[in-house]
Design a protein around this motif. Structure first.
Motif, mmCIF file in Angstrom:
data_model
loop_
_atom_site.group_PDB
_atom_site.id
_atom_site.type_symbol
_atom_site.label_atom_id
_atom_site.label_comp_id
_atom_site.label_asym_id
_atom_site.label_seq_id
_atom_site.Cartn_x
_atom_site.Cartn_y
_atom_site.Cartn_z
ATOM 1 N N ASN A 25 -2.437 -27.875 -3.032
ATOM 2 C CA ASN A 25 -1.188 -27.385 -3.602
ATOM 3 C C ASN A 25 -0.473 -28.520 -4.340
ATOM 4 O OD1 ASN A 25 1.240 -26.198 -4.195
ATOM 5 N ND2 ASN A 25 1.736 -25.594 -2.109
ATOM 6 N N ALA A 26 -1.011 -28.886 -5.501
ATOM 7 C CA ALA A 26 -0.428 -29.997 -6.266
ATOM 8 C C ALA A 26 0.960 -29.645 -6.785
ATOM 9 C CB ALA A 26 -1.350 -30.385 -7.413
ATOM 10 N N GLU A 27 1.179 -28.397 -7.163
ATOM 11 C CA GLU A 27 2.501 -27.983 -7.650
ATOM 12 C C GLU A 27 3.549 -28.126 -6.548
ATOM 13 O OE1 GLU A 27 4.486 -23.894 -9.195
ATOM 14 O OE2 GLU A 27 2.550 -24.388 -10.100
ATOM 15 N N GLY A 28 3.193 -27.711 -5.338
ATOM 16 C CA GLY A 28 4.096 -27.882 -4.200
ATOM 17 C C GLY A 28 4.317 -29.339 -3.870
ATOM 18 N N ALA A 29 3.251 -30.147 -4.004
ATOM 19 C CA ALA A 29 3.372 -31.587 -3.757
ATOM 20 C C ALA A 29 4.312 -32.228 -4.771
ATOM 21 C CB ALA A 29 1.994 -32.250 -3.813
ATOM 22 N N LEU A 30 4.252 -31.777 -6.016
ATOM 23 C CA LEU A 30 5.151 -32.306 -7.035
ATOM 24 C C LEU A 30 6.599 -31.981 -6.681
ATOM 25 C CD1 LEU A 30 5.690 -33.709 -9.716
ATOM 26 C CD2 LEU A 30 5.351 -31.491 -10.836
ATOM 27 N N ALA A 31 6.861 -30.736 -6.340
ATOM 28 C CA ALA A 31 8.225 -30.342 -5.978
ATOM 29 C C ALA A 31 8.721 -31.149 -4.787
ATOM 30 C CB ALA A 31 8.280 -28.842 -5.682
ATOM 31 N N ALA A 32 7.877 -31.339 -3.801
ATOM 32 C CA ALA A 32 8.268 -32.105 -2.604
ATOM 33 C C ALA A 32 8.526 -33.567 -2.948
ATOM 34 C CB ALA A 32 7.188 -31.996 -1.529
ATOM 35 N N SER A 33 7.697 -34.135 -3.818
ATOM 36 C CA SER A 33 7.845 -35.550 -4.161
ATOM 37 C C SER A 33 9.135 -35.821 -4.925
ATOM 38 C CB SER A 33 6.640 -36.042 -4.971
ATOM 39 O OG SER A 33 6.642 -35.497 -6.277
ATOM 40 N N LEU A 34 9.667 -34.802 -5.594
ATOM 41 C CA LEU A 34 10.876 -34.966 -6.403
ATOM 42 C C LEU A 34 12.163 -34.680 -5.638
ATOM 43 C CD1 LEU A 34 9.548 -33.346 -9.684
ATOM 44 C CD2 LEU A 34 9.923 -35.782 -9.239
ATOM 45 N N GLN A 35 12.053 -34.233 -4.399
ATOM 46 C CA GLN A 35 13.249 -33.955 -3.605
ATOM 47 C C GLN A 35 13.935 -35.262 -3.221
ATOM 48 O OE1 GLN A 35 11.945 -31.666 -0.260
ATOM 49 N NE2 GLN A 35 11.780 -29.778 -1.429
ATOM 50 N N ASN A 36 15.237 -35.288 -3.351
ATOM 51 C CA ASN A 36 16.061 -36.428 -2.936
ATOM 52 C C ASN A 36 15.544 -37.765 -3.464
ATOM 53 O OD1 ASN A 36 17.748 -34.710 -1.366
ATOM 54 N ND2 ASN A 36 16.158 -34.700 0.214
ATOM 55 N N PRO A 37 15.517 -37.959 -4.773
ATOM 56 C CA PRO A 37 15.087 -39.256 -5.309
ATOM 57 C C PRO A 37 15.974 -40.379 -4.754
ATOM 58 C CG PRO A 37 15.363 -37.646 -7.078
ATOM 59 C CD PRO A 37 15.917 -37.032 -5.832
ATOM 60 N N PRO A 38 15.421 -41.546 -4.539
ATOM 61 C CA PRO A 38 16.183 -42.638 -3.924
ATOM 62 C C PRO A 38 17.091 -43.367 -4.915
ATOM 63 C CG PRO A 38 13.962 -43.363 -4.355
ATOM 64 C CD PRO A 38 14.019 -41.910 -4.739
ATOM 65 N N PHE A 39 17.962 -42.632 -5.595
ATOM 66 C CA PHE A 39 18.836 -43.231 -6.601
ATOM 67 C C PHE A 39 19.687 -44.360 -6.021
ATOM 68 C CE2 PHE A 39 18.622 -38.847 -8.617
ATOM 69 C CZ PHE A 39 17.770 -39.229 -9.634
ATOM 70 N N ALA A 40 20.225 -44.172 -4.827
ATOM 71 C CA ALA A 40 21.152 -45.153 -4.250
ATOM 72 C C ALA A 40 20.449 -46.278 -3.484
ATOM 73 C CB ALA A 40 22.139 -44.450 -3.319
ATOM 74 N N CYS A 41 19.152 -46.196 -3.345
ATOM 75 C CA CYS A 41 18.400 -47.206 -2.608
ATOM 76 C C CYS A 41 18.394 -48.532 -3.368
ATOM 77 C CB CYS A 41 16.970 -46.721 -2.394
ATOM 78 S SG CYS A 41 15.931 -47.846 -1.456
ATOM 79 N N LYS A 42 18.596 -49.615 -2.655
ATOM 80 C CA LYS A 42 18.604 -50.944 -3.271
ATOM 81 C C LYS A 42 17.249 -51.652 -3.145
ATOM 82 C CE LYS A 42 23.567 -51.726 -2.634
ATOM 83 N NZ LYS A 42 23.920 -50.358 -2.649
ATOM 84 N N ASP A 43 16.336 -51.072 -2.370
ATOM 85 C CA ASP A 43 15.016 -51.660 -2.138
ATOM 86 C C ASP A 43 14.074 -51.253 -3.277
ATOM 87 O OD1 ASP A 43 12.487 -52.396 -1.297
ATOM 88 O OD2 ASP A 43 12.729 -51.631 0.739
ATOM 89 N N ASP A 44 13.850 -52.164 -4.228
ATOM 90 C CA ASP A 44 13.025 -51.834 -5.385
ATOM 91 C C ASP A 44 11.579 -51.539 -4.994
ATOM 92 O OD1 ASP A 44 13.030 -51.424 -8.259
ATOM 93 O OD2 ASP A 44 11.666 -53.144 -8.338
ATOM 94 N N ASP A 45 11.070 -52.188 -3.948
ATOM 95 C CA ASP A 45 9.701 -51.912 -3.502
ATOM 96 C C ASP A 45 9.567 -50.467 -3.037
ATOM 97 O OD1 ASP A 45 8.785 -54.462 -4.092
ATOM 98 O OD2 ASP A 45 9.195 -55.218 -2.076
ATOM 99 N N LEU A 46 10.576 -49.967 -2.329
ATOM 100 C CA LEU A 46 10.549 -48.582 -1.872
ATOM 101 C C LEU A 46 10.639 -47.625 -3.062
ATOM 102 C CD1 LEU A 46 10.413 -46.687 0.547
ATOM 103 C CD2 LEU A 46 12.900 -46.817 0.682
ATOM 104 N N LYS A 47 11.456 -47.971 -4.039
ATOM 105 C CA LYS A 47 11.540 -47.150 -5.252
ATOM 106 C C LYS A 47 10.188 -47.131 -5.977
ATOM 107 C CE LYS A 47 16.399 -47.109 -6.429
ATOM 108 N NZ LYS A 47 17.316 -47.152 -7.554
ATOM 109 N N LYS A 48 9.520 -48.279 -6.028
ATOM 110 C CA LYS A 48 8.210 -48.336 -6.676
ATOM 111 C C LYS A 48 7.191 -47.488 -5.925
ATOM 112 C CE LYS A 48 8.597 -52.855 -8.850
ATOM 113 N NZ LYS A 48 8.163 -54.261 -8.835
#
Length: 128
Positions: A25-48
């Protein structure tokens, strides 16, 4: 949200995305991966790592028709985040095959959503 919380959210999201990919279910995986992006996170490694996860899902959806279906299934906030991840993917020094997939996704996003999606991704200061 505390920095430790971002790591926990990422771990749970990664497990869910991996499970959905295993189920085909790649379409479902895409939707799940885009939930709650870490905009406020300061850890660049985690963002990467989050960006690598999203780009990995994008590489699984290859056909233009499948890409368009996946784009149209997303809500506008997820579409905006996806375009940010496409640009972030190019920053990650991916192999040429992955960069080519990102170009295909970019073209499909602009085709489906217009040039405004590019403006929103580039002009919004929140980074993924």
């Amino acid at each position: 949200m505390a920095e430790e919380d971002f790591a926990g959210v990422y771990s749970a999201k990664k497990a869910q995305v991996d499970q959905l990919l295993t189920q085909g279910n790649a379409e479902g995986a895409l939707a799940a991966s885009l939930q709650n992006p870490p905009f406020a996170c300061k850890d660049d490694d985690l963002k990467k790592e989050t960006a690598r996860m999203v780009v990995g899902v994008l590489a699984k959806i290859k056909e233009p028709g499948e890409i368009m279906k996946a784009i149209n299934a997303l809500d506008p906030a997820a579409q905006d985040a996806l375009m940010k991840y496409i640009y972030r993917g190019w920053d990650l020094a991916q192999p040429s095959k992955v960069n080519a997939a990102l170009l295909t996704w970019h073209a499909q996003m602009v085709s489906a959503l217009g040039k405004g999606i590019v403006c929103r991704a580039v002009m919004n200061a929140r980074a993924v």
